[in-house]
Design a protein around this motif. Structure first.
Motif, short mmCIF file in Angstrom:
data_model
loop_
_atom_site.label_atom_id
_atom_site.label_comp_id
_atom_site.label_asym_id
_atom_site.label_seq_id
_atom_site.Cartn_x
_atom_site.Cartn_y
_atom_site.Cartn_z
N ILE A 177 -11.05 -25.06 -28.15
CA ILE A 177 -10.45 -23.84 -27.61
C ILE A 177 -9.06 -24.12 -27.07
O ILE A 177 -8.11 -23.37 -27.36
CB ILE A 177 -11.36 -23.23 -26.51
CG1 ILE A 177 -12.65 -22.70 -27.16
CG2 ILE A 177 -10.63 -22.13 -25.74
CD1 ILE A 177 -13.73 -22.34 -26.17
N ASN A 178 -8.90 -25.21 -26.35
CA ASN A 178 -7.59 -25.56 -25.79
C ASN A 178 -6.59 -25.95 -26.87
O ASN A 178 -5.42 -25.55 -26.82
CB ASN A 178 -7.74 -26.69 -24.76
CG ASN A 178 -8.45 -26.22 -23.52
OD1 ASN A 178 -8.38 -25.05 -23.14
ND2 ASN A 178 -9.17 -27.13 -22.87
N ILE A 179 -7.04 -26.71 -27.87
CA ILE A 179 -6.14 -27.10 -28.96
C ILE A 179 -5.71 -25.87 -29.75
O ILE A 179 -4.53 -25.73 -30.10
CB ILE A 179 -6.83 -28.13 -29.89
CG1 ILE A 179 -7.01 -29.46 -29.15
CG2 ILE A 179 -6.04 -28.33 -31.18
CD1 ILE A 179 -7.95 -30.44 -29.85
N PHE A 180 -6.66 -24.96 -30.01
CA PHE A 180 -6.33 -23.75 -30.77
C PHE A 180 -5.36 -22.87 -29.99
O PHE A 180 -4.44 -22.28 -30.57
CB PHE A 180 -7.62 -23.00 -31.12
CG PHE A 180 -7.44 -21.91 -32.14
CD1 PHE A 180 -6.51 -22.01 -33.17
CD2 PHE A 180 -8.22 -20.78 -32.10
CE1 PHE A 180 -6.36 -21.00 -34.13
CE2 PHE A 180 -8.08 -19.76 -33.04
CZ PHE A 180 -7.14 -19.88 -34.05
N LYS A 181 -5.53 -22.78 -28.70
CA LYS A 181 -4.62 -21.99 -27.87
C LYS A 181 -3.19 -22.55 -27.97
O LYS A 181 -2.23 -21.79 -28.13
CB LYS A 181 -5.10 -22.00 -26.42
CG LYS A 181 -4.24 -21.17 -25.50
CD LYS A 181 -4.79 -21.17 -24.09
CE LYS A 181 -3.90 -20.33 -23.19
NZ LYS A 181 -4.41 -20.29 -21.81
N VAL A 182 -3.06 -23.85 -27.89
CA VAL A 182 -1.74 -24.49 -28.01
C VAL A 182 -1.16 -24.25 -29.41
O VAL A 182 0.02 -23.96 -29.56
CB VAL A 182 -1.83 -26.00 -27.68
CG1 VAL A 182 -0.54 -26.73 -28.05
CG2 VAL A 182 -2.16 -26.21 -26.21
#
Length: 174
Positions: free
Chosen positions: A145-150
């Motif tokens: 989720i965090n990688i996709f947000k970035v």
């Protein structure tokens, strides 16, 4: 800062990417940025230096996602006016290997002129589609989720910085 000018009856509005983000939130920033830029190029193609009237614009979207819808709605109010239609099977811009979803949009004026704006196929990396698929399957970890947000933030920034002629293929329909 890049803006879109549009008339709403007697008012002339100046709308920025940041304005649309306040309306949309932060879920689909890449789509908001690409939707914003597609309107910029379509308005330039259809209206030249004239500022279009909101009520004169209709939009056909090959993508059903909320980022594109919100960008188009905020600028044109096409969804509210019933002038927004989606068909994910539109045959142009089908880059997602996991589902039908077109990255092409047809923007039309009430005068009958239309332009097809297609995101160039090299813009979105395969990782983008893989994260979308994981999200649909609900198999994303907190790290995913965090990688996709970035990734989405980075792609939004890239879409805003890329010259329009490098970001899109533009085809006049009428």
């Amino acid at each position: 800062m890049s803006v879109i000018h549009i008339r709403d009856r007697q008012d002339m509005l100046e709308i920025s990417f940041e304005d649309i983000c306040k309306y949309h939130g932060g879920v689909a920033l890449m789509a908001v940025a690409v939707g914003f830029r597609s309107l910029q190029v379509a308005f330039e193609e259809l209206f030249g230096n004239e500022i279009p009237e909101r009520k004169s614009i209709s939009i056909f979207s090959g993508h059903g996602g909320p980022g594109f819808r919100d960008a188009f709605e905020y600028v044109t109010r096409a969804v509210t006016r019933g002038a927004y239609h989606v068909d994910t099977a539109y045959p142009v811009g089908q880059y997602d290997p996991f589902r039908p979803q077109s990255y092409a949009f047809v923007i039309s004026s009430e005068a009958g002129a239309s332009v097809e704006i297609t995101l160039n196929d090299h813009f979105l990396p395969m990782a983008f589609y893989e994260y979308l698929k994981k999200g649909r399957e609900e198999t994303m970890t907190e790290a995913d989720i965090n990688i996709f947000k970035v990734l989405k933030q980075s792609l939004a920034e890239e879409a805003l910085a890329t010259p329009l002629e490098e970001l899109f293929t533009i085809r006049r329909i009428q």
